[in-house]
Scaffold this active site. Sequence first.
Site, PDB file in Angstrom:
ATOM      1  N   SER A  44       9.234   2.265   5.825  1.00 34.78           N
ATOM      2  CA  SER A  44       7.820   2.529   6.089  1.00 34.78           C
ATOM      3  C   SER A  44       7.004   2.565   4.790  1.00 34.78           C
ATOM      4  O   SER A  44       7.009   1.573   4.081  1.00 34.78           O
ATOM      5  CB  SER A  44       7.711   3.833   6.891  1.00 34.78           C
ATOM      6  OG  SER A  44       6.568   3.779   7.694  1.00 34.78           O
ATOM      7  N   LYS A  78       7.079  -0.362   1.813  1.00 30.25           N
ATOM      8  CA  LYS A  78       5.985  -0.982   1.038  1.00 30.25           C
ATOM      9  C   LYS A  78       6.320  -0.832  -0.455  1.00 30.25           C
ATOM     10  O   LYS A  78       6.143  -1.754  -1.256  1.00 30.25           O
ATOM     11  CB  LYS A  78       4.644  -0.274   1.314  1.00 30.25           C
ATOM     12  CG  LYS A  78       4.254  -0.168   2.800  1.00 30.25           C
ATOM     13  CD  LYS A  78       2.909   0.550   2.981  1.00 30.25           C
ATOM     14  CE  LYS A  78       2.747   1.363   4.255  1.00 30.25           C
ATOM     15  NZ  LYS A  78       2.662   0.715   5.507  1.00 30.25           N
ATOM     16  N   TRP A  85       2.861   0.080  15.627  1.00 29.36           N
ATOM     17  CA  TRP A  85       1.962   0.385  14.503  1.00 29.36           C
ATOM     18  C   TRP A  85       2.274  -0.531  13.307  1.00 29.36           C
ATOM     19  O   TRP A  85       1.385  -1.033  12.640  1.00 29.36           O
ATOM     20  CB  TRP A  85       2.140   1.858  14.141  1.00 29.36           C
ATOM     21  CG  TRP A  85       1.159   2.468  13.204  1.00 29.36           C
ATOM     22  CD1 TRP A  85       1.457   3.100  12.026  1.00 29.36           C
ATOM     23  CD2 TRP A  85      -0.268   2.574  13.356  1.00 29.36           C
ATOM     24  NE1 TRP A  85       0.312   3.580  11.443  1.00 29.36           N
ATOM     25  CE2 TRP A  85      -0.761   3.272  12.241  1.00 29.36           C
ATOM     26  CE3 TRP A  85      -1.167   2.129  14.335  1.00 29.36           C
ATOM     27  CZ2 TRP A  85      -2.116   3.550  12.059  1.00 29.36           C
ATOM     28  CZ3 TRP A  85      -2.520   2.401  14.158  1.00 29.36           C
ATOM     29  CH2 TRP A  85      -2.975   3.099  13.035  1.00 29.36           C
ATOM     30  N   HIS A  92      10.300   3.963  15.343  1.00 34.16           N
ATOM     31  CA  HIS A  92      10.075   3.895  13.903  1.00 34.16           C
ATOM     32  C   HIS A  92      10.991   4.873  13.161  1.00 34.16           C
ATOM     33  O   HIS A  92      10.814   6.084  13.249  1.00 34.16           O
ATOM     34  CB  HIS A  92       8.600   4.273  13.673  1.00 34.16           C
ATOM     35  CG  HIS A  92       8.146   4.159  12.268  1.00 34.16           C
ATOM     36  ND1 HIS A  92       7.989   2.952  11.622  1.00 34.16           N
ATOM     37  CD2 HIS A  92       7.789   5.108  11.370  1.00 34.16           C
ATOM     38  CE1 HIS A  92       7.543   3.171  10.397  1.00 34.16           C
ATOM     39  NE2 HIS A  92       7.421   4.470  10.215  1.00 34.16           N
TER      40      HIS A  92
HETATM   41  C1  GCU Z   1       1.798   6.075   8.682  1.00 32.46           C
HETATM   42  C2  GCU Z   1       1.102   4.904   8.031  1.00 32.46           C
HETATM   43  C3  GCU Z   1       2.031   3.714   7.851  1.00 32.46           C
HETATM   44  C4  GCU Z   1       3.308   4.146   7.178  1.00 32.46           C
HETATM   45  C5  GCU Z   1       3.919   5.306   7.928  1.00 32.46           C
HETATM   46  C6  GCU Z   1       5.171   5.896   7.300  1.00 32.46           C
HETATM   47  O1  GCU Z   1       2.073   5.777  10.016  1.00 32.46           O
HETATM   48  O2  GCU Z   1      -0.020   4.569   8.801  1.00 32.46           O
HETATM   49  O3  GCU Z   1       1.407   2.700   7.092  1.00 32.46           O
HETATM   50  O4  GCU Z   1       4.184   3.063   7.058  1.00 32.46           O
HETATM   51  O5  GCU Z   1       2.996   6.355   7.994  1.00 32.46           O
HETATM   52  O6  GCU Z   1       5.331   5.852   6.094  1.00 32.46           O
HETATM   53  O7  GCU Z   1       5.991   6.441   8.050  1.00 32.46           O
END
Ligand code: GCU
Length: 372
Positions: free
Chosen positions: A212, A216, A303, A354
């Site tokens: 997540s 990134k 998402w 997720h």
């Molecule tokens: C939030 C955010 C995402 C990210 C996520 C996470 O949902 O909007 O962009 O990837 O957190 O890090 O779990």
Amino acid sequence: MERSVPRLLVSQNGHEIDSARLWAEQRRPELLDLFAEQVYGRQPVQRPEGMTFTASLPDAACFDGKAVRKTIAIAFTGEHGGEGRIRLTLYVPAEADGIQQGRRYPAFLLFDHGRLSAEANELHATSSFWPVEQIVACGYATAMIAAEDIDPDEHDGFRNGVHGLFDAIDRPRASDAWGTIAAWAWGLSRAMDYLETDPAIDPARVAVIGHSRGGKTALWAGALDERFAMVVSNESGCTGAAISRGKAGERIHQINTVFPHWFSENYKRYNNREDELPVDQHMLLALIAPRLLYVSSAAEDEWADPASEYLSLQLAEPAYRLYGADGLASEPFPQLDSPLHAARCGYHIRAGRHDLTEVDWTYVLAFAKQRL
Ligand code: GCU
């Protein structure tokens, strides 16, 4: 779905990029610069002068003697004073009598953002986010560093963490100054600085992995730092693996609003204006070429948008082709839990929510086998 994205193999001045040499010498540096300027922000420092590594006494008794645990403090001083410290926890496969002298292991370096604890502890043994025993049983060492030690995940005007240590104090913050994701990626490179010195680690075979926001981070770290031989993005979604143009789920204006500290100030220009971005995320994935690249999604993770993550990987393939490696461009979107593993790129979509789980690790480790 057809989507119009900026062209990967055409340089900003319109020249066709048709060889690995042109890619490495022209297109790759120019894309890195665009991502730094417009998206993640520029890191003001690389390896700080005088950075030190202090290792604790190894703990040999992990998993019935199958692994040795070491903890290392990576310490540095800021530009204007102030001290930083990143704790790295490392497990190395072991025989009954400890680490085999002279043997160097490939390794997975995990970026944690609050799921584990930066402090080494017994919970690591039971976490499915970081299933150390499973990883070690596959013949890999594994290390972990945590976001909290590099830059706490909160918007405090860039005062705490490494921003406070290295940002200029005599002028206003630049619109391309590093955000928190770039700071975390910087921390991963410092972890790599250590791993290069550890006699049990093969520095030519280190994979970086994150989930997540950590995914990134792993992608940006892997794009910047070619010492990482493999990069794994687990469900990194918006401004991670997923194509931004036409993306479902989270969009740029949402991520910039809820997490105003993650990216550069410039990135906010693209709120509701994805089409004006000079890049899209397939270019970030292409910056990993020709190194190993693995993208994973979860079916219920709308998402992050699995379809946009997969499309991005497919659109990165032309960079791999310059190096003679096929990607997944001709493969239709896969069935759940049916990983696709090409020579240098892999993908899976797992059933469920997720998360980073043992199932994800199982597929990733199977891809790494024979390749890393
Ligand atoms: C939030 C955010 C995402 C990210 C996520 C996470 O949902 O909007 O962009 O990837 O957190 O890090 O779990």
